[in-house]
Design a protein around this motif. Structure first.
Motif, mmCIF file in Angstrom:
data_model
loop_
_atom_site.group_PDB
_atom_site.id
_atom_site.type_symbol
_atom_site.label_atom_id
_atom_site.label_comp_id
_atom_site.label_asym_id
_atom_site.label_seq_id
_atom_site.Cartn_x
_atom_site.Cartn_y
_atom_site.Cartn_z
ATOM 1 N N VAL A 426 8.989 2.698 -32.053
ATOM 2 C CA VAL A 426 8.413 1.412 -31.659
ATOM 3 C C VAL A 426 7.147 1.186 -32.482
ATOM 4 C CG1 VAL A 426 9.358 1.502 -29.318
ATOM 5 C CG2 VAL A 426 7.100 2.493 -29.780
ATOM 6 N N VAL A 427 6.540 0.030 -32.294
ATOM 7 C CA VAL A 427 5.294 -0.313 -32.986
ATOM 8 C C VAL A 427 4.116 0.085 -32.101
ATOM 9 C CG1 VAL A 427 3.942 -2.172 -34.026
ATOM 10 C CG2 VAL A 427 6.449 -2.222 -34.144
ATOM 11 N N ARG A 428 3.093 0.644 -32.719
ATOM 12 C CA ARG A 428 1.888 1.065 -31.999
ATOM 13 C C ARG A 428 0.685 0.285 -32.525
ATOM 14 N NH1 ARG A 428 -2.517 3.825 -33.161
ATOM 15 N NH2 ARG A 428 -3.508 5.239 -31.661
ATOM 16 N N ALA A 429 -0.076 -0.310 -31.609
ATOM 17 C CA ALA A 429 -1.293 -1.036 -31.983
ATOM 18 C C ALA A 429 -2.423 -0.602 -31.066
ATOM 19 C CB ALA A 429 -1.078 -2.547 -31.875
ATOM 20 N N CYS A 430 -3.572 -0.296 -31.645
ATOM 21 C CA CYS A 430 -4.722 0.126 -30.854
ATOM 22 C C CYS A 430 -5.941 -0.676 -31.287
ATOM 23 C CB CYS A 430 -4.978 1.621 -31.040
ATOM 24 S SG CYS A 430 -6.334 2.262 -30.033
ATOM 25 N N ILE A 431 -6.647 -1.231 -30.337
ATOM 26 C CA ILE A 431 -7.883 -1.957 -30.643
ATOM 27 C C ILE A 431 -8.975 -0.922 -30.878
ATOM 28 C CG2 ILE A 431 -9.510 -3.711 -29.894
ATOM 29 C CD1 ILE A 431 -6.604 -4.697 -30.234
ATOM 30 N N THR A 432 -9.478 -0.855 -32.084
ATOM 31 C CA THR A 432 -10.479 0.155 -32.438
ATOM 32 C C THR A 432 -11.812 -0.447 -32.859
ATOM 33 O OG1 THR A 432 -9.835 0.210 -34.773
ATOM 34 C CG2 THR A 432 -8.610 1.648 -33.276
ATOM 35 N N SER A 433 -11.918 -1.776 -32.855
ATOM 36 C CA SER A 433 -13.131 -2.426 -33.352
ATOM 37 C C SER A 433 -13.750 -3.307 -32.277
ATOM 38 C CB SER A 433 -12.813 -3.289 -34.583
ATOM 39 O OG SER A 433 -13.955 -4.034 -34.982
ATOM 40 N N PHE A 434 -15.055 -3.178 -32.109
ATOM 41 C CA PHE A 434 -15.772 -4.070 -31.195
ATOM 42 C C PHE A 434 -15.874 -5.480 -31.773
ATOM 43 C CE2 PHE A 434 -18.916 -1.511 -33.560
ATOM 44 C CZ PHE A 434 -19.591 -2.499 -34.258
ATOM 45 N N ARG A 435 -15.435 -5.668 -33.024
ATOM 46 C CA ARG A 435 -15.451 -6.995 -33.636
ATOM 47 C C ARG A 435 -14.144 -7.760 -33.418
ATOM 48 N NH1 ARG A 435 -17.727 -3.794 -37.988
ATOM 49 N NH2 ARG A 435 -19.996 -3.933 -37.861
ATOM 50 N N THR A 436 -13.124 -7.102 -32.902
ATOM 51 C CA THR A 436 -11.858 -7.783 -32.655
ATOM 52 C C THR A 436 -12.020 -8.763 -31.497
ATOM 53 O OG1 THR A 436 -10.622 -5.853 -33.418
ATOM 54 C CG2 THR A 436 -9.431 -7.449 -32.072
ATOM 55 N N LYS A 437 -11.606 -10.011 -31.712
ATOM 56 C CA LYS A 437 -11.763 -11.054 -30.706
ATOM 57 C C LYS A 437 -10.389 -11.633 -30.342
ATOM 58 C CE LYS A 437 -16.336 -11.042 -30.775
ATOM 59 N NZ LYS A 437 -16.571 -9.967 -31.736
ATOM 60 N N PRO A 438 -10.294 -12.371 -29.220
ATOM 61 C CA PRO A 438 -9.009 -12.961 -28.833
ATOM 62 C C PRO A 438 -8.333 -13.784 -29.922
ATOM 63 C CG PRO A 438 -10.523 -13.071 -26.984
ATOM 64 C CD PRO A 438 -11.323 -12.569 -28.167
ATOM 65 N N PRO A 439 -9.058 -14.622 -30.703
ATOM 66 C CA PRO A 439 -8.363 -15.366 -31.763
ATOM 67 C C PRO A 439 -7.692 -14.452 -32.795
ATOM 68 C CG PRO A 439 -10.497 -16.349 -31.320
ATOM 69 C CD PRO A 439 -10.467 -15.057 -30.574
ATOM 70 N N ASP A 440 -8.320 -13.290 -33.099
ATOM 71 C CA ASP A 440 -7.684 -12.341 -34.010
ATOM 72 C C ASP A 440 -6.338 -11.898 -33.453
ATOM 73 O OD1 ASP A 440 -9.927 -12.121 -35.867
ATOM 74 O OD2 ASP A 440 -10.939 -10.954 -34.318
ATOM 75 N N ILE A 441 -6.329 -11.572 -32.174
ATOM 76 C CA ILE A 441 -5.119 -11.057 -31.549
ATOM 77 C C ILE A 441 -4.050 -12.133 -31.460
ATOM 78 C CG2 ILE A 441 -4.185 -10.163 -29.370
ATOM 79 C CD1 ILE A 441 -6.919 -8.717 -29.040
ATOM 80 N N GLU A 442 -4.426 -13.305 -31.029
ATOM 81 C CA GLU A 442 -3.451 -14.396 -30.893
ATOM 82 C C GLU A 442 -2.827 -14.727 -32.250
ATOM 83 O OE1 GLU A 442 -2.402 -15.565 -28.132
ATOM 84 O OE2 GLU A 442 -3.948 -14.986 -26.674
ATOM 85 N N TRP A 443 -3.647 -14.739 -33.294
ATOM 86 C CA TRP A 443 -3.126 -15.031 -34.636
ATOM 87 C C TRP A 443 -2.161 -13.942 -35.089
ATOM 88 C CZ3 TRP A 443 -3.235 -12.777 -39.486
ATOM 89 C CH2 TRP A 443 -2.856 -13.614 -40.556
ATOM 90 N N VAL A 444 -2.529 -12.683 -34.873
ATOM 91 C CA VAL A 444 -1.660 -11.577 -35.280
ATOM 92 C C VAL A 444 -0.316 -11.650 -34.567
ATOM 93 C CG1 VAL A 444 -1.343 -9.077 -35.100
ATOM 94 C CG2 VAL A 444 -3.493 -10.000 -35.974
ATOM 95 N N VAL A 445 -0.341 -11.869 -33.270
ATOM 96 C CA VAL A 445 0.914 -11.915 -32.503
ATOM 97 C C VAL A 445 1.776 -13.079 -32.981
ATOM 98 C CG1 VAL A 445 1.917 -12.268 -30.209
ATOM 99 C CG2 VAL A 445 -0.030 -10.720 -30.507
ATOM 100 N N ARG A 446 1.162 -14.215 -33.238
ATOM 101 C CA ARG A 446 1.917 -15.372 -33.708
ATOM 102 C C ARG A 446 2.550 -15.096 -35.074
ATOM 103 N NH1 ARG A 446 -1.776 -18.626 -32.773
ATOM 104 N NH2 ARG A 446 -2.744 -18.787 -34.827
ATOM 105 N N GLU A 447 1.764 -14.539 -35.993
ATOM 106 C CA GLU A 447 2.265 -14.289 -37.342
ATOM 107 C C GLU A 447 3.335 -13.203 -37.358
ATOM 108 O OE1 GLU A 447 1.465 -15.936 -40.274
ATOM 109 O OE2 GLU A 447 0.584 -17.347 -38.847
ATOM 110 N N MET A 448 3.099 -12.123 -36.636
ATOM 111 C CA MET A 448 4.090 -11.041 -36.705
ATOM 112 C C MET A 448 5.351 -11.390 -35.915
ATOM 113 S SD MET A 448 2.514 -7.932 -34.460
ATOM 114 C CE MET A 448 2.480 -7.972 -32.656
#
Length: 460
Positions: A426-448
């Motif tokens: 399966v795919v594994r994703a871990c949030i490791t940065s305090f700079r990651t914000k909701p727009p980053d995540i929403e964009w990644v999920v949409r693109e992938m």
């Protein structure tokens, strides 16, 4: 250079990385040819030119682990204070083997470690040291546990033991224990893989069965490893149950909290670490969730007398013992010559304080929840359960290796492939940065999701 100048440089670098590619496209030979053509070390080069060239190589030929869309292997974005700390350490180059050589540095480390030991609920007499990383801390735990279990081990080695020692851990425990079993002479066959439940947590009933069976066979169970935040799935083993079992069976209880240990600061998360205060020893890496640069592991042990016996040393060329309640680090740890590892954590804690650290940690945990929710809305299936910001997911027909290659090629994000037990990858994703914000995540999920739908030939 003034701190304001360094702050400006670091801030610009952060912006450049955040707006640039995450994954390099390079083969080994390309880098080797480049280095061979420019650096034969026969003549001096201008420092400014070499520095600029090295920085260009690092920007071009490296996975950018401080990028807000790096969803990877516990490599964090780092605080400015910790960058300044590493700069100070490089300039002064203190040697921490002996207290007398670097009194201030040794006391700064002692103070920092004592504060965190208290957060874990360990006694004030706890022995603690900074390490190169979690592997060294885990190695320390095994050496000290063997020293306590077998008084002859230190002088006569494994050949003096009446029974072969065994260690108990899950399949998801850190693979450093396989190397440790090799290095200590136990042999990799000394490791016993304990079954896990559906959430990848150690099953105490199976642990009890394995220990009893080994004792019937004439072996010598020594140590149980409980993990707080496994690398594959973020699982947290049942620490209170493991602590009770180890007490009843006179086994060493080691908690590998290399990543998840920082959650002890969080009112939201610390309940999931209940039982860690009963550990004989703990591993925790500051260079993971405490957001400081590599490498900064930590080893904590509630048995200072056993630590002193395990690592005792005396030479004619080292300074003599210092009067007072002081132990020279070369006599209480694996390392001898040692860098001032702890300043990066000390300075970062001093700059941000516990309150800001709690916010950084809980922010990343919330981003894990945002990622789970966004994935489920987009039709993905989350396959692990953990309160930590590590998400394993898939969808019907997906080939993770092919999918991740396309995600990296399009610079969407950096994620990895993982296999949980005997299930399909399966795919594994871990949030490791305090700079990651909701727009980053929403964009990644949409693109992938678009990538996955294209590969599965499903109409969007």
């Amino acid at each position: 250079m003034a701190i304001t100048d360094l702050r400006r440089i670091v801030a610009q670098l952060e912006r450049d990385i955040a707006n640039g590619p995450i994954v390099p496209d390079v083969a080994p030979q390309e880098i080797r040819r480049y280095l061979a053509a420019r650096y034969d070390f026969t003549r001096p080069l201008a420092l400014d030119d070499v520095t600029a060239d090295v920085e260009r190589m690092l920007r071009t030929w490296q996975v950018q682990v401080t990028h807000p869309r790096y969803f990877g292997l516990f490599n964090p974005s780092v605080t400015l204070a910790s960058v300044i700390a590493d700069t100070l350490v490089a300039m002064y180059n203190p040697q921490l083997a002996a207290w007398r050589t670097s009194p201030a540095a040794n006391e700064i480390e002692r103070h920092t470690l004592a504060w965190l030991a208290g957060k874990f609920g360990l006694p004030a007499t706890t022995s603690a040291s900074f390490t190169t990383g979690g592997a060294e801390a885990n190695l320390s735990a095994v050496i000290v546990a063997l020293t306590r279990a077998f008084p002859a081990y230190g002088e006569s080695g494994l050949r003096s033991l009446a029974a072969a020692p065994t260690i108990y851990l899950t399949r998801d425990a850190h693979d450093s224990f396989h190397k440790i079993a090799h290095m200590t002479g136990l042999g990799r066959q000394a490791l016993r893989t304990v079954a896990t439940n559906g959430d990848r947590q150690m099953e105490v009933a199976d642990l009890a069965r394995r220990v009893a069976e080994d004792r019937r066979l004439g072996l010598a169970p020594v140590l149980v490893v409980g993990t707080v935040g496994t690398t594959a799935a973020g699982a947290i083993d049942p620490l209170p149950d493991l602590a009770r079992f180890c007490r009843a069976e006179a086994l060493w209880f080691h908690v590998d909290a290399a990543w998840g240990g920082a959650a002890i600061l969080s009112p939201r998360l610390r309940g999931h670490l209940a039982g860690i205060d009963a550990a004989d020893s703990i591993t925790c890496d500051a260079h993971k969730w405490f957001s400081v640069p590599m490498g900064a592991g930590m080893f904590f042990c509630r048995h200072p007398d056993v630590v002193a016996e395990a690592f005792r040393a005396q030479t004619a060329y080292m300074p003599g013992p210092t009067d007072g309640p002081v132990a020279d680090p070369y006599t209480t740890s694996v390392q001898w010559s040692r860098r001032f590892i702890g300043l990066k954590l000390f300075l970062s804690l001093a700059r941000h304080g516990e309150t800001e650290y709690v916010e950084m940690i809980e922010h990343q945990a919330r981003m894990g929840d945002v990622l789970r929710a966004a994935l489920e809305r987009a039709g993905w299936r989350v396959v692990n359960r953990t309160p930590l910001p590590l998400v394993c997911f898939t969808r019907e027909g997906l080939v993770p290796s092919r999918f991740l290659a396309a995600v990296s090629a399009r610079q969407i994000a950096w994620m990895s492939e993982v296999r949980l037990g005997d299930a399909a990858p399966v795919v594994r994703a871990c949030i490791t940065s305090f700079r990651t914000k909701p727009p980053d995540i929403e964009w990644v999920v949409r693109e992938m999701s678009q990538v996955a739908l294209q590969q599965l030939e499903i109409p969007a």
